[in-house]
Design a protein around this motif. Structure first.
Motif, PDB file in Angstrom:
ATOM      1  N   ASP A  55       0.837  -1.143   0.105  1.00  0.00           N
ATOM      2  CA  ASP A  55       0.066   0.197   0.093  1.00  0.00           C
ATOM      3  C   ASP A  55       0.980   1.383   0.013  1.00  0.00           C
ATOM      4  OD1 ASP A  55      -2.057  -1.616   0.032  1.00  0.00           O
ATOM      5  OD2 ASP A  55      -2.682  -1.274   2.232  1.00  0.00           O
ATOM      6  N   GLN A  56       2.006   1.173   0.930  1.00  0.00           N
ATOM      7  CA  GLN A  56       2.764   2.359   0.920  1.00  0.00           C
ATOM      8  C   GLN A  56       3.713   2.557  -0.371  1.00  0.00           C
ATOM      9  OE1 GLN A  56       5.170   1.624   4.247  1.00  0.00           O
ATOM     10  NE2 GLN A  56       3.745   2.535   5.575  1.00  0.00           N
ATOM     11  N   LEU A  57       3.775   1.455  -1.071  1.00  0.00           N
ATOM     12  CA  LEU A  57       4.354   1.748  -2.513  1.00  0.00           C
ATOM     13  C   LEU A  57       3.700   2.407  -3.503  1.00  0.00           C
ATOM     14  CD1 LEU A  57       6.915   0.699  -4.491  1.00  0.00           C
ATOM     15  CD2 LEU A  57       5.543  -1.374  -4.746  1.00  0.00           C
ATOM     16  N   PHE A  58       2.273   2.097  -3.591  1.00  0.00           N
ATOM     17  CA  PHE A  58       1.480   2.712  -4.481  1.00  0.00           C
ATOM     18  C   PHE A  58       1.369   4.045  -4.016  1.00  0.00           C
ATOM     19  CE2 PHE A  58       0.204  -1.722  -5.402  1.00  0.00           C
ATOM     20  CZ  PHE A  58       0.394  -1.806  -6.435  1.00  0.00           C
ATOM     21  N   ILE A  59       1.264   4.442  -2.826  1.00  0.00           N
ATOM     22  CA  ILE A  59       0.992   5.786  -2.241  1.00  0.00           C
ATOM     23  C   ILE A  59       2.062   6.650  -2.598  1.00  0.00           C
ATOM     24  CG2 ILE A  59       0.804   7.079  -0.392  1.00  0.00           C
ATOM     25  CD1 ILE A  59      -0.967   4.923   0.995  1.00  0.00           C
ATOM     26  N   MET A  60       3.543   6.192  -2.353  1.00  0.00           N
ATOM     27  CA  MET A  60       4.628   6.848  -2.831  1.00  0.00           C
ATOM     28  C   MET A  60       4.833   7.015  -4.161  1.00  0.00           C
ATOM     29  SD  MET A  60       7.197   5.227   0.150  1.00  0.00           S
ATOM     30  CE  MET A  60       8.618   6.223  -0.303  1.00  0.00           C
ATOM     31  N   SER A  61       4.011   6.193  -5.136  1.00  0.00           N
ATOM     32  CA  SER A  61       4.396   6.404  -6.552  1.00  0.00           C
ATOM     33  C   SER A  61       3.219   7.303  -6.867  1.00  0.00           C
ATOM     34  CB  SER A  61       4.173   5.115  -7.174  1.00  0.00           C
ATOM     35  OG  SER A  61       2.844   4.438  -7.069  1.00  0.00           O
ATOM     36  N   ASN A  62       2.397   7.964  -6.098  1.00  0.00           N
ATOM     37  CA  ASN A  62       1.370   8.735  -6.519  1.00  0.00           C
ATOM     38  C   ASN A  62       0.303   7.992  -7.285  1.00  0.00           C
ATOM     39  OD1 ASN A  62      -0.107  11.273  -6.191  1.00  0.00           O
ATOM     40  ND2 ASN A  62       1.052  12.089  -8.040  1.00  0.00           N
ATOM     41  N   PHE A  63       0.252   6.879  -6.782  1.00  0.00           N
ATOM     42  CA  PHE A  63      -0.765   5.886  -7.546  1.00  0.00           C
ATOM     43  C   PHE A  63      -0.463   5.764  -9.005  1.00  0.00           C
ATOM     44  CE2 PHE A  63      -2.707   7.689  -3.916  1.00  0.00           C
ATOM     45  CZ  PHE A  63      -3.050   6.739  -3.225  1.00  0.00           C
ATOM     46  N   LYS A  64       0.765   5.830  -9.544  1.00  0.00           N
ATOM     47  CA  LYS A  64       0.966   5.683 -11.115  1.00  0.00           C
ATOM     48  C   LYS A  64       1.806   4.489 -11.080  1.00  0.00           C
ATOM     49  CE  LYS A  64       1.587  10.839 -11.456  1.00  0.00           C
ATOM     50  NZ  LYS A  64       2.829  11.893 -11.943  1.00  0.00           N
ATOM     51  N   LEU A  65       2.162   3.701 -10.254  1.00  0.00           N
ATOM     52  CA  LEU A  65       3.056   2.369 -10.584  1.00  0.00           C
ATOM     53  C   LEU A  65       1.659   1.396 -10.969  1.00  0.00           C
ATOM     54  CD1 LEU A  65       5.668   1.067 -10.329  1.00  0.00           C
ATOM     55  CD2 LEU A  65       5.163   0.354  -8.119  1.00  0.00           C
ATOM     56  N   ASP A  66       2.163   0.893 -12.049  1.00  0.00           N
ATOM     57  CA  ASP A  66       1.184  -0.146 -12.812  1.00  0.00           C
ATOM     58  C   ASP A  66       1.963  -1.381 -12.569  1.00  0.00           C
ATOM     59  OD1 ASP A  66      -0.679  -1.716 -14.160  1.00  0.00           O
ATOM     60  OD2 ASP A  66      -0.243  -0.817 -15.837  1.00  0.00           O
ATOM     61  N   VAL A  67       1.820  -2.297 -11.341  1.00  0.00           N
ATOM     62  CA  VAL A  67       2.608  -3.489 -11.420  1.00  0.00           C
ATOM     63  C   VAL A  67       1.418  -4.637 -10.793  1.00  0.00           C
ATOM     64  CG1 VAL A  67       4.709  -2.664 -10.859  1.00  0.00           C
ATOM     65  CG2 VAL A  67       3.210  -2.863  -8.852  1.00  0.00           C
ATOM     66  N   ASP A  68       1.860  -5.766 -10.842  1.00  0.00           N
ATOM     67  CA  ASP A  68       0.853  -6.863 -10.136  1.00  0.00           C
ATOM     68  C   ASP A  68       1.238  -6.913  -8.798  1.00  0.00           C
ATOM     69  OD1 ASP A  68       0.039  -7.308 -12.759  1.00  0.00           O
ATOM     70  OD2 ASP A  68       1.446  -8.906 -13.203  1.00  0.00           O
ATOM     71  N   SER A  69       0.158  -6.652  -8.022  1.00  0.00           N
ATOM     72  CA  SER A  69       0.171  -6.674  -6.544  1.00  0.00           C
ATOM     73  C   SER A  69      -0.572  -7.933  -5.749  1.00  0.00           C
ATOM     74  CB  SER A  69      -0.283  -5.350  -5.824  1.00  0.00           C
ATOM     75  OG  SER A  69      -0.351  -5.237  -4.527  1.00  0.00           O
ATOM     76  N   PRO A  70      -0.061  -8.622  -4.968  1.00  0.00           N
ATOM     77  CA  PRO A  70      -0.691  -9.471  -4.304  1.00  0.00           C
ATOM     78  C   PRO A  70      -1.790  -9.193  -3.406  1.00  0.00           C
ATOM     79  CG  PRO A  70       1.388  -9.021  -3.154  1.00  0.00           C
ATOM     80  CD  PRO A  70       1.422  -8.247  -4.565  1.00  0.00           C
ATOM     81  N   TYR A  71      -2.032  -7.780  -3.417  1.00  0.00           N
ATOM     82  CA  TYR A  71      -3.156  -7.473  -2.495  1.00  0.00           C
ATOM     83  C   TYR A  71      -3.801  -6.242  -3.337  1.00  0.00           C
ATOM     84  CZ  TYR A  71       0.106  -9.243   1.079  1.00  0.00           C
ATOM     85  OH  TYR A  71       0.885 -10.142   1.777  1.00  0.00           O
ATOM     86  N   PRO A  72      -5.122  -6.243  -2.861  1.00  0.00           N
ATOM     87  CA  PRO A  72      -5.777  -4.838  -3.544  1.00  0.00           C
ATOM     88  C   PRO A  72      -5.167  -3.741  -3.390  1.00  0.00           C
ATOM     89  CG  PRO A  72      -7.110  -6.119  -2.053  1.00  0.00           C
ATOM     90  CD  PRO A  72      -5.863  -6.828  -1.862  1.00  0.00           C
ATOM     91  N   ILE A  73      -5.144  -3.088  -4.730  1.00  0.00           N
ATOM     92  CA  ILE A  73      -4.442  -1.796  -4.698  1.00  0.00           C
ATOM     93  C   ILE A  73      -5.424  -0.553  -4.240  1.00  0.00           C
ATOM     94  CG2 ILE A  73      -3.516   0.027  -6.472  1.00  0.00           C
ATOM     95  CD1 ILE A  73      -2.950  -2.433  -8.265  1.00  0.00           C
ATOM     96  N   PRO A  74      -4.795   0.222  -3.172  1.00  0.00           N
ATOM     97  CA  PRO A  74      -5.655   1.299  -2.677  1.00  0.00           C
ATOM     98  C   PRO A  74      -5.920   2.403  -3.792  1.00  0.00           C
ATOM     99  CG  PRO A  74      -3.329   1.325  -2.078  1.00  0.00           C
ATOM    100  CD  PRO A  74      -3.374  -0.009  -2.804  1.00  0.00           C
TER     101      PRO A  74
END
Length: 240
Positions: free
Chosen positions: A81-100
């Motif tokens: 979750d912190q990874l997507f937040i720090m990317s300003n929700f621009k990172l498009d990768v396969d996450s094992p958890y729901p993307i916030p």
């Protein structure tokens, strides 16, 4: 020679100063600027496979900051979750958890409703008023009479904890009559509350139990050099 060298090479020295106010804003400053740059670089990778590898590597780096929580499932979810937040929700990768989502992150909690009670007799507390309201709803009988007597004794005990002087039962009965909106009237009854001496002794016993918990703090202050100690009076030799 040194001064000559400085004069000849003065124009070749260039200082590139960079202030934090001029740098990019850190979304989560705890991870530092280097990790933020890694995330920005991973976001800019065009190949999907390489971007996923970079994201997993960044998760490992983030987890290494807290190695004792690195393998905890809930903590892994938090890192992604912190990874997507720090990317300003621009990172498009396969996450094992729901993307916030940004909308969920910006939601504000509901405002808590704090009770705004301003009782006339504050030394009784708000719980006494709640107990009186419950007693008013009970049917007349032995159970209600016993509850009213318990409430009155507790009121007397609370009164004496703030007012060390003795108090007559009629004063407690008047306050009980007022707080119950005239529904509980013991002024004309023959009921007697607990003895004032016994209640004062009970309050003192409770106070003595609380004091030892505070005593170590007082002792620590006395152990500090110069605190709580006064210098002995030294008579001047010139004085007779």
């Amino acid at each position: 020679m040194i001064e000559k060298y400085k004069k000849e090479n003065a124009n070749d020295v260039v200082f590139n100063l960079e202030y934090n106010s001029e740098r990019q804003h850190l979304i989560i400053p705890e991870y530092g600027r280097h990790l933020q740059k890694l995330i920005d670089q991973a976001t800019a990778i065009e190949d999907v496979e390489q971007r996923n590898k970079a994201a997993k590597y960044i998760i490992q780096v983030m987890g290494s900051l807290n190695p004792h929580l690195r393998d905890v499932p809930d903590f892994q979810h938090k890192l992604w979750d912190q990874l997507f937040i720090m990317s300003n929700f621009k990172l498009d990768v396969d996450s094992p958890y729901p993307i916030p989502s940004r909308e969920v992150l910006q939601l504000k909690p509901d405002v808590l409703k704090y009770p705004q009670n301003y009782p006339k007799y504050r030394y009784y507390g708000n719980n006494i008023k709640y107990m009186i309201d419950v007693a008013n709803k009970w049917e007349e009988g032995e159970m209600k009479n016993a509850l009213v007597l318990v409430i009155a004794n507790h009121m007397k005990k609370s009164y004496l904890s703030w007012n060390k002087d003795t108090v007559k039962d009629d004063v407690i009965f008047e306050h009980l009559y007022e707080l119950s909106d005239g529904k509980i009237n013991l002024l004309q009854s023959s009921e007697e509350l607990l003895n004032t001496t016994d209640l004062l002794r009970t309050n003192k016993r409770i106070s003595n139990k609380i004091t030892p918990a505070v005593q170590p703090k007082i002792q620590n202050n006395k152990n500090i050099k110069g605190v709580g100690k006064s210098k002995p009076f030294q008579k001047n030799n010139n004085q007779k």
